[in-house]
Design an enzyme around this catalytic site. Structure first.
Site, PDB file in Angstrom:
ATOM      1  N   TYR A 136      -2.399  -3.500  -6.346  1.00  0.00           N
ATOM      2  CA  TYR A 136      -1.138  -2.946  -5.840  1.00  0.00           C
ATOM      3  C   TYR A 136      -1.277  -2.683  -4.344  1.00  0.00           C
ATOM      4  O   TYR A 136      -2.157  -1.927  -3.926  1.00  0.00           O
ATOM      5  CB  TYR A 136      -0.864  -1.631  -6.578  1.00  0.00           C
ATOM      6  N   ASP A 231      -7.665  -1.432   0.584  1.00  0.00           N
ATOM      7  CA  ASP A 231      -6.448  -0.639   0.475  1.00  0.00           C
ATOM      8  C   ASP A 231      -6.838   0.680  -0.198  1.00  0.00           C
ATOM      9  O   ASP A 231      -7.078   0.737  -1.412  1.00  0.00           O
ATOM     10  CB  ASP A 231      -5.405  -1.404  -0.342  1.00  0.00           C
ATOM     11  N   LYS A 259      -0.580   8.511   1.117  1.00  0.00           N
ATOM     12  CA  LYS A 259      -0.588   9.604   0.151  1.00  0.00           C
ATOM     13  C   LYS A 259      -1.217  10.887   0.708  1.00  0.00           C
ATOM     14  O   LYS A 259      -0.547  11.660   1.366  1.00  0.00           O
ATOM     15  CB  LYS A 259      -1.257   9.151  -1.157  1.00  0.00           C
TER      16      LYS A 259
HETATM   17  C1  LIG Z   1      -3.075   1.084  -3.499  1.00  0.00           C
HETATM   18  C2  LIG Z   1      -1.682   1.244  -2.963  1.00  0.00           C
HETATM   19  N1  LIG Z   1      -1.300   0.536  -1.898  1.00  0.00           N
HETATM   20  C3  LIG Z   1      -0.078   0.647  -1.357  1.00  0.00           C
HETATM   21  C4  LIG Z   1       0.857   1.512  -1.904  1.00  0.00           C
HETATM   22  C5  LIG Z   1       2.219   1.613  -1.292  1.00  0.00           C
HETATM   23  O1  LIG Z   1       2.402   2.853  -0.706  1.00  0.00           O
HETATM   24  P1  LIG Z   1       3.898   3.417  -0.494  1.00  0.00           P
HETATM   25  O2  LIG Z   1       4.424   3.730  -1.868  1.00  0.00           O
HETATM   26  O3  LIG Z   1       3.706   4.604   0.384  1.00  0.00           O
HETATM   27  O4  LIG Z   1       4.667   2.324   0.175  1.00  0.00           O
HETATM   28  C6  LIG Z   1       0.517   2.262  -3.027  1.00  0.00           C
HETATM   29  C7  LIG Z   1       1.506   3.166  -3.645  1.00  0.00           C
HETATM   30  O5  LIG Z   1       1.327   3.698  -4.708  1.00  0.00           O
HETATM   31  C8  LIG Z   1      -0.779   2.124  -3.591  1.00  0.00           C
HETATM   32  O6  LIG Z   1      -1.136   2.797  -4.681  1.00  0.00           O
END
Ligand SMILES: Cc1ncc(COP(=O)(O)O)c(C=O)c1O
Length: 420
Positions: A136, A231, A259
């Protein structure tokens, strides 16, 4: 459900597509939170393992975060211009996160991963990226490739997750199964002439990296001068102060954070080595990347993040967080085994889930093969017994032994209801 809640949900259906914010689809209207608990608009109390999808690592309404925010509110809400809180937050990130030499702030994690990929393309002069099936990275076109495919992908061909994505994007994304180093390494070698970056969640959703997997990715990407992007929007400041890269001891070139660093406000970041971050530096090159955001480095969000990090840095914080997380996981596992249900706690420290399968999954295909219907019924059952979770259990420093006991009771009841 009381009449006021019902009326508000009707209003939601009238003004919001599907009556939701696009996140959690079930009908629940949260009205307040404190510590490890949240209350819905009917004043029902829940032990909260949703935690705003992760940012609330200190629990809700932490007094030191609230105080820092109140002080900043009096000084100004947003400036667009350079501000002290953003600079101090960047300093904390560079101090804590092994790969971070410089930081560029954004407002969301989606933006952060988009820019991390752009930086990698600019620095290497190549276009393709490799991501992992089930990984993700937010909602932009490059990340919505084989995030939740209905079947295993025909590697390395991605399966787009959404309508509305240009066909051309598929041609610049390769997909590999998580934890299969041999396949990933051979794809990296085969595509090295076009490959700008490998982007990976070091803890993919709840799947820990197999021994040697991250180390192997580090080795093969370095050998071919491909950027390695971790990430860490979930794992940053959650698994450890230095994130998964400190926890697992593998240092990427670029990382994305979100986050926790915004303390509950919209704030995320791209951070990385001086070489890659120089791509953002207009003083070094006329052709530096263009990247601007109205709220980037917002001082209220930065003040909240700074206060959160100050609390997290206190001695013993992560030891306690991991201990309480382990206790919650064990309680869930026992509740399942007592009823003869095949289930495993899968994850790392304060981010895990109970997966209904004979063996713990190691990749997306194995997650797909687990009993997701049982998992959905379990989450629903937990909610009816006062425990809130979505796709995983996020644990905060505010969770206590009494939350562990109450969760164990709720889990037993929910699983008993299911098996009846
Ligand atoms: C691993 C990871 N990358 C990127 C994101 C995207 O972040 P945002 O929801 O702030 O766009 C998330 C969101 O849950 C995530 O868990």
């Amino acid at each position: 459900m009381n009449a006021a809640t019902q009326a508000m949900l009707e209003k939601a259906r009238r003004f919001l597509p599907n009556g939701t914010l696009g996140n959690i689809s079930d009908e629940i209207l949260l009205s307040r939170g404190r510590g490890s608990r949240v209350w819905d608009s009917d004043d029902r109390e829940y032990i909260d393992y949703l935690l705003g999808s992760g940012p609330m690592l200190l629990g809700h309404a932490h007094p030191e975060v609230l105080q820092a925010v109140r002080e900043q509110l009096e000084e100004g809400l947003t400036f667009f211009a350079l501000n002290e809180k953003a600079i101090l937050l960047a300093e904390q990130i560079v101090d804590a996160v092994p790969c971070a030499e410089k930081v560029r702030f954004t407002s969301s994690g989606t933006e952060a991963t988009l820019y991390a990929l752009r930086v990698a393309r600019a620095a290497t002069g190549r276009e393709k990226i490799l991501k992992f099936e089930g990984g993700y990275h937010g909602m932009h076109d490059y990340s919505l490739m084989s995030l939740r495919p209905p079947r295993a992908s025909d590697y390395p061909k991605p399966i787009p997750d959404s309508r509305g994505i240009p066909r051309g994007v598929e041609q610049s994304v390769l997909v590999a199964p998580f934890n299969d180093l041999d396949l990933a390494a051979s794809l990296i070698e085969d595509h090295r002439a076009d490959l700008a970056a490998v982007i990976v969640e070091p803890l993919q959703r709840i799947l820990p990296p197999a021994p040697g997997f991250l180390e192997g990715l580090r080795e093969v990407t370095s050998a071919h001068d491909v950027a390695l992007i971790f990430d860490e929007i979930v794992t940053g400041f959650r698994l450890a102060l230095g994130g998964a890269q400190a926890y697992y001891g593998v240092v990427p070139d670029i990382t994305t954070l979100g986050k926790v660093i915004g303390g509950g406000f919209p704030l995320a970041a791209v951070a990385g080595s001086a070489r890659y971050m120089a791509e953002f530096d207009a003083s070094l090159s006329d052709s530096a990347l263009v990247q601007i955001g109205t709220l980037s480095g917002n001082p209220v969000a930065a003040a909240a993040g700074l206060a959160a990090i100050r609390v997290l840095k206190r001695s013993g914080t992560y030891e306690r967080l991991h201990e309480i997380s382990k206790a919650i996981g064990s309680a869930l596992k026992s509740a399942a085994s007592d009823l003869g249900i095949a289930a495993h706690v899968v994850g790392e420290g304060p981010a895990f889930d109970l997966v209904f399968a004979d063996e713990p999954p190691k990749n997306y295909a194995e997650v797909l093969a687990s009993d997701s219907q049982l998992a959905a019924r379990f989450a629903k059952g937990l909610r009816s017994h006062g425990v809130l979770k979505d796709s995983k259990f996020y644990v905060s420093t505010a969770h206590t032994e009494s939350d562990v006991e109450a969760t164990a009771i709720a889990a037993s009841k929910a699983l008993t209801d299911i098996t009846r």
